[in-house]
Design a protein around this motif. Structure first.
Motif, PDB file in Angstrom:
ATOM      1  N   PHE A 102       0.826  -1.211   0.000  1.00  0.00           N
ATOM      2  CA  PHE A 102       0.000   0.000   0.000  1.00  0.00           C
ATOM      3  C   PHE A 102       0.861   1.263   0.000  1.00  0.00           C
ATOM      4  O   PHE A 102       0.411   2.324   0.449  1.00  0.00           O
ATOM      5  N   VAL A 103       2.095   1.140  -0.489  1.00  0.00           N
ATOM      6  CA  VAL A 103       3.011   2.283  -0.536  1.00  0.00           C
ATOM      7  C   VAL A 103       2.762   3.057  -1.826  1.00  0.00           C
ATOM      8  O   VAL A 103       2.951   2.528  -2.923  1.00  0.00           O
ATOM      9  N   SER A 104       2.346   4.303  -1.693  1.00  0.00           N
ATOM     10  CA  SER A 104       1.874   5.064  -2.850  1.00  0.00           C
ATOM     11  C   SER A 104       2.952   5.258  -3.912  1.00  0.00           C
ATOM     12  O   SER A 104       2.642   5.374  -5.099  1.00  0.00           O
ATOM     13  N   SER A 105       4.217   5.280  -3.504  1.00  0.00           N
ATOM     14  CA  SER A 105       5.307   5.519  -4.459  1.00  0.00           C
ATOM     15  C   SER A 105       5.801   4.243  -5.129  1.00  0.00           C
ATOM     16  O   SER A 105       6.701   4.300  -5.976  1.00  0.00           O
ATOM     17  N   SER A 106       5.235   3.096  -4.787  1.00  0.00           N
ATOM     18  CA  SER A 106       5.744   1.818  -5.271  1.00  0.00           C
ATOM     19  C   SER A 106       5.051   1.368  -6.550  1.00  0.00           C
ATOM     20  O   SER A 106       3.834   1.530  -6.694  1.00  0.00           O
ATOM     21  N   PRO A 107       5.793   0.741  -7.475  1.00  0.00           N
ATOM     22  CA  PRO A 107       5.146   0.160  -8.656  1.00  0.00           C
ATOM     23  C   PRO A 107       4.292  -1.052  -8.300  1.00  0.00           C
ATOM     24  O   PRO A 107       3.567  -1.563  -9.149  1.00  0.00           O
ATOM     25  N   ARG A 108       4.358  -1.487  -7.053  1.00  0.00           N
ATOM     26  CA  ARG A 108       3.581  -2.650  -6.598  1.00  0.00           C
ATOM     27  C   ARG A 108       2.325  -2.240  -5.827  1.00  0.00           C
ATOM     28  O   ARG A 108       1.656  -3.084  -5.239  1.00  0.00           O
ATOM     29  N   LEU A 109       2.030  -0.961  -5.833  1.00  0.00           N
ATOM     30  CA  LEU A 109       0.861  -0.445  -5.133  1.00  0.00           C
ATOM     31  C   LEU A 109      -0.415  -1.115  -5.636  1.00  0.00           C
ATOM     32  O   LEU A 109      -0.615  -1.255  -6.847  1.00  0.00           O
ATOM     33  N   VAL A 110      -1.275  -1.508  -4.698  1.00  0.00           N
ATOM     34  CA  VAL A 110      -2.599  -2.005  -5.058  1.00  0.00           C
ATOM     35  C   VAL A 110      -3.659  -1.114  -4.429  1.00  0.00           C
ATOM     36  O   VAL A 110      -3.433  -0.488  -3.397  1.00  0.00           O
ATOM     37  N   SER A 111      -4.801  -1.090  -5.051  1.00  0.00           N
ATOM     38  CA  SER A 111      -5.940  -0.363  -4.499  1.00  0.00           C
ATOM     39  C   SER A 111      -6.615  -1.241  -3.451  1.00  0.00           C
ATOM     40  O   SER A 111      -6.413  -2.460  -3.423  1.00  0.00           O
ATOM     41  N   PRO A 112      -7.441  -0.645  -2.589  1.00  0.00           N
ATOM     42  CA  PRO A 112      -8.186  -1.474  -1.627  1.00  0.00           C
ATOM     43  C   PRO A 112      -9.011  -2.565  -2.313  1.00  0.00           C
ATOM     44  O   PRO A 112      -9.090  -3.686  -1.807  1.00  0.00           O
ATOM     45  N   LYS A 113      -9.597  -2.261  -3.461  1.00  0.00           N
ATOM     46  CA  LYS A 113     -10.401  -3.252  -4.181  1.00  0.00           C
ATOM     47  C   LYS A 113      -9.531  -4.389  -4.690  1.00  0.00           C
ATOM     48  O   LYS A 113      -9.906  -5.570  -4.591  1.00  0.00           O
ATOM     49  N   GLU A 114      -8.359  -4.066  -5.231  1.00  0.00           N
ATOM     50  CA  GLU A 114      -7.449  -5.113  -5.710  1.00  0.00           C
ATOM     51  C   GLU A 114      -6.986  -5.987  -4.553  1.00  0.00           C
ATOM     52  O   GLU A 114      -6.881  -7.218  -4.688  1.00  0.00           O
ATOM     53  N   ALA A 115      -6.704  -5.356  -3.422  1.00  0.00           N
ATOM     54  CA  ALA A 115      -6.301  -6.126  -2.239  1.00  0.00           C
ATOM     55  C   ALA A 115      -7.428  -7.050  -1.793  1.00  0.00           C
ATOM     56  O   ALA A 115      -7.195  -8.213  -1.437  1.00  0.00           O
ATOM     57  N   GLU A 116      -8.649  -6.542  -1.818  1.00  0.00           N
ATOM     58  CA  GLU A 116      -9.800  -7.337  -1.396  1.00  0.00           C
ATOM     59  C   GLU A 116      -9.959  -8.582  -2.271  1.00  0.00           C
ATOM     60  O   GLU A 116     -10.287  -9.669  -1.778  1.00  0.00           O
ATOM     61  N   ILE A 117      -9.714  -8.442  -3.552  1.00  0.00           N
ATOM     62  CA  ILE A 117      -9.814  -9.585  -4.471  1.00  0.00           C
ATOM     63  C   ILE A 117      -8.797 -10.658  -4.093  1.00  0.00           C
ATOM     64  O   ILE A 117      -9.110 -11.860  -4.057  1.00  0.00           O
ATOM     65  N   LEU A 118      -7.564 -10.245  -3.806  1.00  0.00           N
ATOM     66  CA  LEU A 118      -6.518 -11.188  -3.418  1.00  0.00           C
ATOM     67  C   LEU A 118      -6.876 -11.902  -2.112  1.00  0.00           C
ATOM     68  O   LEU A 118      -6.751 -13.126  -1.993  1.00  0.00           O
ATOM     69  N   ILE A 119      -7.326 -11.123  -1.138  1.00  0.00           N
ATOM     70  CA  ILE A 119      -7.638 -11.686   0.176  1.00  0.00           C
ATOM     71  C   ILE A 119      -8.845 -12.622   0.087  1.00  0.00           C
ATOM     72  O   ILE A 119      -8.861 -13.699   0.687  1.00  0.00           O
ATOM     73  N   THR A 120      -9.850 -12.229  -0.677  1.00  0.00           N
ATOM     74  CA  THR A 120     -11.035 -13.070  -0.851  1.00  0.00           C
ATOM     75  C   THR A 120     -10.666 -14.409  -1.472  1.00  0.00           C
ATOM     76  O   THR A 120     -11.171 -15.467  -1.051  1.00  0.00           O
ATOM     77  N   TYR A 121      -9.772 -14.375  -2.457  1.00  0.00           N
ATOM     78  CA  TYR A 121      -9.319 -15.635  -3.056  1.00  0.00           C
ATOM     79  C   TYR A 121      -8.687 -16.544  -2.001  1.00  0.00           C
ATOM     80  O   TYR A 121      -8.992 -17.741  -1.919  1.00  0.00           O
ATOM     81  N   LEU A 122      -7.834 -15.992  -1.171  1.00  0.00           N
ATOM     82  CA  LEU A 122      -7.161 -16.806  -0.157  1.00  0.00           C
ATOM     83  C   LEU A 122      -8.152 -17.415   0.824  1.00  0.00           C
ATOM     84  O   LEU A 122      -7.994 -18.565   1.249  1.00  0.00           O
ATOM     85  N   TYR A 123      -9.169 -16.658   1.192  1.00  0.00           N
ATOM     86  CA  TYR A 123     -10.095 -17.132   2.218  1.00  0.00           C
ATOM     87  C   TYR A 123     -11.248 -17.960   1.670  1.00  0.00           C
ATOM     88  O   TYR A 123     -11.926 -18.653   2.442  1.00  0.00           O
ATOM     89  N   THR A 124     -11.484 -17.926   0.370  1.00  0.00           N
ATOM     90  CA  THR A 124     -12.574 -18.720  -0.190  1.00  0.00           C
ATOM     91  C   THR A 124     -12.075 -19.937  -0.963  1.00  0.00           C
ATOM     92  O   THR A 124     -12.825 -20.889  -1.158  1.00  0.00           O
ATOM     93  N   SER A 125     -10.829 -19.924  -1.379  1.00  0.00           N
ATOM     94  CA  SER A 125     -10.327 -20.999  -2.240  1.00  0.00           C
ATOM     95  C   SER A 125      -9.206 -21.827  -1.627  1.00  0.00           C
ATOM     96  O   SER A 125      -8.901 -22.903  -2.141  1.00  0.00           O
ATOM     97  N   ILE A 126      -8.584 -21.337  -0.559  1.00  0.00           N
ATOM     98  CA  ILE A 126      -7.404 -22.001  -0.009  1.00  0.00           C
ATOM     99  C   ILE A 126      -7.687 -22.469   1.421  1.00  0.00           C
ATOM    100  O   ILE A 126      -8.097 -21.666   2.262  1.00  0.00           O
ATOM    101  N   PRO A 127      -7.458 -23.755   1.723  1.00  0.00           N
ATOM    102  CA  PRO A 127      -7.629 -24.224   3.107  1.00  0.00           C
ATOM    103  C   PRO A 127      -6.692 -23.473   4.045  1.00  0.00           C
ATOM    104  O   PRO A 127      -5.599 -23.065   3.652  1.00  0.00           O
ATOM    105  N   SER A 128      -7.126 -23.319   5.263  1.00  0.00           N
ATOM    106  CA  SER A 128      -6.361 -22.496   6.203  1.00  0.00           C
ATOM    107  C   SER A 128      -4.940 -23.009   6.406  1.00  0.00           C
ATOM    108  O   SER A 128      -4.014 -22.214   6.575  1.00  0.00           O
TER     109      SER A 128
END
Length: 220
Positions: A33-59
């Motif tokens: 979430f570092v604004s100056s980084s080329p790896r910056l993601v938006s909250p929505k993009e982060a939510e997509i990643l996190i949702t995938y981990l919690y809905t598709s991957i066993p704990s």
């Protein structure tokens, strides 16, 4: 008792890249979430990643989620920590804008990771002021919180015994050597598994994790 190093793949932006991290057994993934980084993601993009981990991957296969901040205002940090699931928050130790220890945004000692940018030989005594269970020891570059792709002389951290992730200039080619030399608890990579700044290369991710996980050392 032997142990394999922990691996953190930092700056994940796409689900396809996240899938590779999971398949290869990455232990932590960094969401930037570092604004100056080329790896910056938006909250929505982060939510997509996190949702995938919690809905598709066993704990038991799910890597820990690390949120990265650098020179970020508390007004920026607070809603992200409140609204998005995470395991750790990573701050740079000399970041003047990082929340202080009295702030709940700073997290608890076991849920924050402090990144220290090495500029000379360090040991446990000299790093005693860093109040987190896990550290990241990274290369120093002015006005960059990390992800520079530049390494530092690994002998500078040879006396550090507390758990840390070695970062800075690591690649699939040198990660085993770095672990052999430092006996680090783990490794942290961003640019070393990219084809261009911010764009992950899945083959490099696979090779990095495999080369790191092939290394084991006596934990005593």
């Amino acid at each position: 008792m032997s142990q394999t190093p922990k691996v953190k793949i930092c700056g994940i932006r796409k689900v396809d890249d996240l899938k590779v991290c999971v398949e290869e057994g990455a232990d932590l993934i960094g969401i930037n979430f570092v604004s100056s980084s080329p790896r910056l993601v938006s909250p929505k993009e982060a939510e997509i990643l996190i949702t995938y981990l919690y809905t598709s991957i066993p704990s038991f296969l799910r890597p820990k989620i690390v949120f990265l901040f650098y020179k970020s205002s508390t007004q920026y940090i607070e809603p992200l920590l409140k609204n998005l699931t995470h395991d750790y928050v990573q701050y740079v130790s000399d970041d003047s804008l990082a929340p202080g220890e009295t702030s709940p945004l700073y997290q608890t000692r076991d849920s924050r990771i402090l990144s220290y940018r090495v500029r000379g030989k360090v040991n446990d005594d000299s790093l005693h002021f860093l109040n987190s269970d896990l550290l990241i020891l990274d290369s120093y570059k002015s006005n960059a919180g990390g992800g520079t792709g530049e390494s530092f002389p690994w002998e500078q951290v040879s006396e550090v015994r507390r758990p840390y992730l070695l970062a800075g200039g690591l690649t699939p080619e040198n990660v085993a050597k770095a672990l052999s030399q430092t006996k680090a608890y783990g490794v942290d990579v961003a640019s070393g598994v990219e084809s261009s700044p911010g764009n992950k290369d899945q083959e490099l991710i696979r090779n990095f994790i495999r080369n790191a996980k092939q290394f084991s050392y006596n934990g005593n």
